[in-house]
Design a protein around this motif. Structure first.
Motif, PDB file in Angstrom:
ATOM      1  N   ALA A 188       7.563  16.749  23.004  1.00  0.00           N
ATOM      2  CA  ALA A 188       6.758  17.034  21.814  1.00  0.00           C
ATOM      3  C   ALA A 188       7.436  16.346  20.631  1.00  0.00           C
ATOM      4  N   ILE A 189       6.662  15.559  19.867  1.00  0.00           N
ATOM      5  CA  ILE A 189       7.246  14.668  18.858  1.00  0.00           C
ATOM      6  C   ILE A 189       6.600  14.917  17.496  1.00  0.00           C
ATOM      7  N   ASN A 190       7.421  14.933  16.453  1.00  0.00           N
ATOM      8  CA  ASN A 190       6.937  14.821  15.076  1.00  0.00           C
ATOM      9  C   ASN A 190       7.952  14.000  14.271  1.00  0.00           C
ATOM     10  N   GLN A 191       7.796  13.986  12.937  1.00  0.00           N
ATOM     11  CA  GLN A 191       8.648  13.120  12.114  1.00  0.00           C
ATOM     12  C   GLN A 191      10.113  13.533  12.159  1.00  0.00           C
ATOM     13  N   ALA A 192      10.378  14.805  12.494  1.00  0.00           N
ATOM     14  CA  ALA A 192      11.758  15.284  12.507  1.00  0.00           C
ATOM     15  C   ALA A 192      12.489  14.950  13.798  1.00  0.00           C
ATOM     16  N   GLY A 193      11.761  14.639  14.857  1.00  0.00           N
ATOM     17  CA  GLY A 193      12.411  14.348  16.132  1.00  0.00           C
ATOM     18  C   GLY A 193      11.561  14.807  17.294  1.00  0.00           C
ATOM     19  N   ASN A 194      12.180  15.089  18.417  1.00  0.00           N
ATOM     20  CA  ASN A 194      11.449  15.513  19.612  1.00  0.00           C
ATOM     21  C   ASN A 194      12.305  16.438  20.449  1.00  0.00           C
ATOM     22  N   ARG A 195      11.615  17.246  21.263  1.00  0.00           N
ATOM     23  CA  ARG A 195      12.286  18.094  22.243  1.00  0.00           C
ATOM     24  C   ARG A 195      11.517  18.002  23.554  1.00  0.00           C
ATOM     25  N   SER A 196      12.256  18.081  24.656  1.00  0.00           N
ATOM     26  CA  SER A 196      11.677  17.868  25.978  1.00  0.00           C
ATOM     27  C   SER A 196      11.525  19.164  26.740  1.00  0.00           C
ATOM     28  N   SER A 197      10.500  19.214  27.580  1.00  0.00           N
ATOM     29  CA  SER A 197      10.265  20.364  28.448  1.00  0.00           C
ATOM     30  C   SER A 197      11.272  20.380  29.583  1.00  0.00           C
ATOM     31  N   GLU A 198      11.331  21.488  30.267  1.00  0.00           N
ATOM     32  CA  GLU A 198      12.066  21.537  31.521  1.00  0.00           C
ATOM     33  C   GLU A 198      11.306  20.688  32.548  1.00  0.00           C
ATOM     34  N   PRO A 199      12.017  20.031  33.457  1.00  0.00           N
ATOM     35  CA  PRO A 199      11.316  19.201  34.443  1.00  0.00           C
ATOM     36  C   PRO A 199      10.357  20.025  35.306  1.00  0.00           C
ATOM     37  N   TYR A 256      10.608  22.275   5.021  1.00  0.00           N
ATOM     38  CA  TYR A 256      11.665  21.605   5.783  1.00  0.00           C
ATOM     39  C   TYR A 256      11.176  21.472   7.217  1.00  0.00           C
ATOM     40  N   LEU A 257      10.851  20.245   7.627  1.00  0.00           N
ATOM     41  CA  LEU A 257      10.262  20.000   8.935  1.00  0.00           C
ATOM     42  C   LEU A 257      11.345  19.911   9.997  1.00  0.00           C
ATOM     43  N   THR A 258      11.136  20.618  11.106  1.00  0.00           N
ATOM     44  CA  THR A 258      12.066  20.550  12.236  1.00  0.00           C
ATOM     45  C   THR A 258      11.332  20.007  13.454  1.00  0.00           C
ATOM     46  N   ALA A 259      12.093  19.526  14.410  1.00  0.00           N
ATOM     47  CA  ALA A 259      11.494  19.034  15.654  1.00  0.00           C
ATOM     48  C   ALA A 259      10.783  20.179  16.372  1.00  0.00           C
ATOM     49  N   PRO A 260       9.672  19.917  17.063  1.00  0.00           N
ATOM     50  CA  PRO A 260       8.919  20.986  17.745  1.00  0.00           C
ATOM     51  C   PRO A 260       9.756  21.649  18.838  1.00  0.00           C
ATOM     52  N   ASN A 261       9.397  22.881  19.143  1.00  0.00           N
ATOM     53  CA  ASN A 261      10.008  23.551  20.288  1.00  0.00           C
ATOM     54  C   ASN A 261       9.614  22.830  21.574  1.00  0.00           C
ATOM     55  N   PRO A 262      10.426  22.926  22.609  1.00  0.00           N
ATOM     56  CA  PRO A 262      10.085  22.238  23.859  1.00  0.00           C
ATOM     57  C   PRO A 262       8.764  22.744  24.423  1.00  0.00           C
ATOM     58  N   PRO A 263       7.866  21.848  24.842  1.00  0.00           N
ATOM     59  CA  PRO A 263       6.640  22.300  25.511  1.00  0.00           C
ATOM     60  C   PRO A 263       6.957  22.855  26.894  1.00  0.00           C
ATOM     61  N   VAL A 270       3.041  19.273  15.961  1.00  0.00           N
ATOM     62  CA  VAL A 270       3.278  18.159  16.877  1.00  0.00           C
ATOM     63  C   VAL A 270       2.372  16.992  16.490  1.00  0.00           C
ATOM     64  N   VAL A 271       2.970  15.825  16.317  1.00  0.00           N
ATOM     65  CA  VAL A 271       2.201  14.617  16.014  1.00  0.00           C
ATOM     66  C   VAL A 271       1.655  13.999  17.295  1.00  0.00           C
ATOM     67  N   SER A 272       2.472  13.958  18.341  1.00  0.00           N
ATOM     68  CA  SER A 272       2.039  13.402  19.623  1.00  0.00           C
ATOM     69  C   SER A 272       2.967  13.902  20.730  1.00  0.00           C
ATOM     70  N   TYR A 273       2.522  13.662  21.965  1.00  0.00           N
ATOM     71  CA  TYR A 273       3.341  13.995  23.134  1.00  0.00           C
ATOM     72  C   TYR A 273       3.654  12.713  23.902  1.00  0.00           C
ATOM     73  N   GLU A 274       4.744  12.762  24.631  1.00  0.00           N
ATOM     74  CA  GLU A 274       5.114  11.657  25.513  1.00  0.00           C
ATOM     75  C   GLU A 274       5.372  12.211  26.908  1.00  0.00           C
ATOM     76  N   LEU A 275       4.715  11.615  27.895  1.00  0.00           N
ATOM     77  CA  LEU A 275       4.851  12.070  29.280  1.00  0.00           C
ATOM     78  C   LEU A 275       5.719  11.082  30.048  1.00  0.00           C
ATOM     79  N   GLN A 276       6.734  11.607  30.737  1.00  0.00           N
ATOM     80  CA  GLN A 276       7.607  10.783  31.567  1.00  0.00           C
ATOM     81  C   GLN A 276       7.527  11.305  32.998  1.00  0.00           C
ATOM     82  N   TYR A 277       7.539  10.376  33.971  1.00  0.00           N
ATOM     83  CA  TYR A 277       7.495  10.824  35.358  1.00  0.00           C
ATOM     84  C   TYR A 277       8.214   9.817  36.257  1.00  0.00           C
ATOM     85  N   ALA A 278       8.687  10.349  37.389  1.00  0.00           N
ATOM     86  CA  ALA A 278       9.402   9.519  38.365  1.00  0.00           C
ATOM     87  C   ALA A 278       9.241  10.149  39.743  1.00  0.00           C
TER      88      ALA A 278
END
Length: 461
Positions: free
Chosen positions: A259-270, A172-179, A205-213
């Protein structure tokens, strides 16, 4: 007095009871609201769990259908291979049988011919039989099997080891823990930031996504995170680090890693990181002939070979601006650099337009702004107007913060963090760092990050 005391006491208890009753009512209302949310969450759990169970059945049925299809395809291949081999073997057995029958007939005829006692008859039949025997021997020698006699269909195998392991690893795949962004490992230049992070679920983790502002002193983290328009997004990162290019110098940014996989994603603290100021060096070509610039173009020193009388005259001469400029012109952004005062008691540090007079004291015209020391006298100077300041007598590192876009130039004691003065300037041209030295030397430190205590500084004096 007793009735008054009783009345006062009653009022006190009435107020206390009313206050406690109000608190209890509010608490009850909060609990009812919480209970409603808990009941709603239970309903969501029921619905989502049922959806997941149905999805599990669908996926398992799909796997079973695939296995059944593959079983039918492989079984058909086995039957076809068996039929082909048996058909070829039957044809070869029939050919061998015909050869054996012909050979037996010839052997019998040869035996009869050999027993013939009449010489004439023997000669009549011997030649014909001999030719037929020779042809039969040759034809039996070229009767080779079309398939390997050792190929009994035992050299093929069904190997489902990999597939078995894959099926056994189904879970049972779950979304990764927040990086977690590791700010202590992150590095920056004046236009890049390399972000490092770690993840407890690295293998899922299948891939990561980086967001910045951009993050300013007026930014609100919560509202910024909820505003999709403010963010730049870098998708499909496979490593646990990434270098962002093309950033503004001397600017603070906020980063979030998903952090992203097939189950979803979770985000780090800013995480808040900032670029350094734009680096520059002293321009030896701009230096006064009585100044020496070091080989690394970071230190300027006054040539002390002239007499004290000449020194004294030069210091107060309006035509003795012993200066050197930085090798950069600034027309935007925030910048910070420092000047190390190498024992000098006569110097000026600041900025100037390119159009500023070359042989005039900086600060004596409308195109330059400086902080200056003349022995024990400290002043800030612009357009011939001077204002005294009182820094620490032990000031050895002078910090200069230039905010071109906002129109501010500020001076600080870089060690004691003391604010010395701020010019409010409506810039009309690009500006250049300037350094004047009448004795000893100055050393510049550039490419520095803006100190944390200067972020969000109120520039008003």
């Amino acid at each position: 007095l007793t009735p008054l005391q009783d009345l006062f006491s009653c009022l006190q208890w009435d107020q206390a009871l009313d206050s406690n009753l109000g608190s209890l009512i509010k608490r009850t209302s909060d609990l009812e609201s919480l209970m409603g949310k808990l009941i709603q969450t239970c309903q969501h759990v029921e619905v989502n769990a049922s959806r997941q169970e149905n999805k599990l059945l669908e996926e398992c049925d799909l796997l079973i259908n695939i296995i059944q299809q593959r079983r039918q395809i492989i079984a058909t291949k086995i039957k076809e291979g068996k039929a082909m081999r048996l058909r070829k073997l039957a044809q070869q057995i029939a050919s061998c049988k015909q050869c054996i029958e012909r050979s037996s007939s010839l052997i019998t005829q040869a035996d009869v011919a050999l027993k013939e006692t009449d010489q004439t008859r023997f000669l009549q039949t011997a030649k014909s039989i001999c030719e037929r025997l020779s042809m039969a021997t040759a034809s039996s020698q070229i009767l080779l099997p079309e398939i390997n006699l050792n190929d009994t269909f035992d050299t093929f195998a069904l190997d489902f080891t990999r597939e078995k392991k894959m099926l056994e690893s189904l879970d049972y795949l779950t979304a990764p823990n927040p990086p977690v962004i590791r700010e202590e490992l992150c590095t920056a230049s004046y236009d890049t930031i390399t972000v490092h992070w770690t993840s407890e679920d690295e293998f899922s983790v299948v891939s990561y996504e980086l967001q910045y502002a951009i993050f300013t002193s007026q930014s609100n983290v919560v509202s910024l995170c909820n505003s999709a328009d403010s963010w730049m997004i870098v998708p499909n990162i496979k490593q646990n680090h990434y270098t962002v290019h093309g950033l503004q110098c001397g600017t603070k940014y906020i980063f979030i890693v998903k952090a992203i996989n097939q189950a979803g994603n979770r985000s780090s603290e800013p995480g808040k990181l900032k670029t350094n100021s734009q680096p520059f060096k002293l321009d030896p070509k701009s230096a006064h002939r009585k100044l020496r610039v070091s080989h690394d173009n970071l230190t300027v020193e006054r040539d002390e070979t002239s007499s004290k009388k000449s020194h004294s005259q030069d210091r107060f001469s309006s035509h003795s601006s012993y200066g050197v400029t930085g090798n950069v012109y600034i027309d935007s952004g925030r910048h910070y650099w420092e000047a190390l005062i190498g024992g000098s008691t006569w110097f000026a540090v600041g900025i100037a337009y390119k159009s500023a007079p070359k042989h005039e004291w900086v600060g004596k015209n409308s195109a330059s702004w400086v902080l200056s020391r003349c022995n024990n006298s400290w002043v800030v100077r612009h357009n011939c107007k001077e204002m005294p300041i009182e820094p620490s007598p032990h000031l050895r590192r002078l910090g200069i913060l230039l905010d071109y876009d906002s129109g501010y130039l500020s001076f600080y004691d870089a060690v004691g963090s003391q604010h010395l003065y701020t010019f409010d300037i409506a810039f009309a041209q690009p500006v250049c760092p300037v350094f004047n030295v009448w004795n000893r030397c100055l050393t510049v430190l550039t490419g520095l990050p803006i100190p944390d205590h200067l972020e969000g500084t109120d520039y008003n004096n």
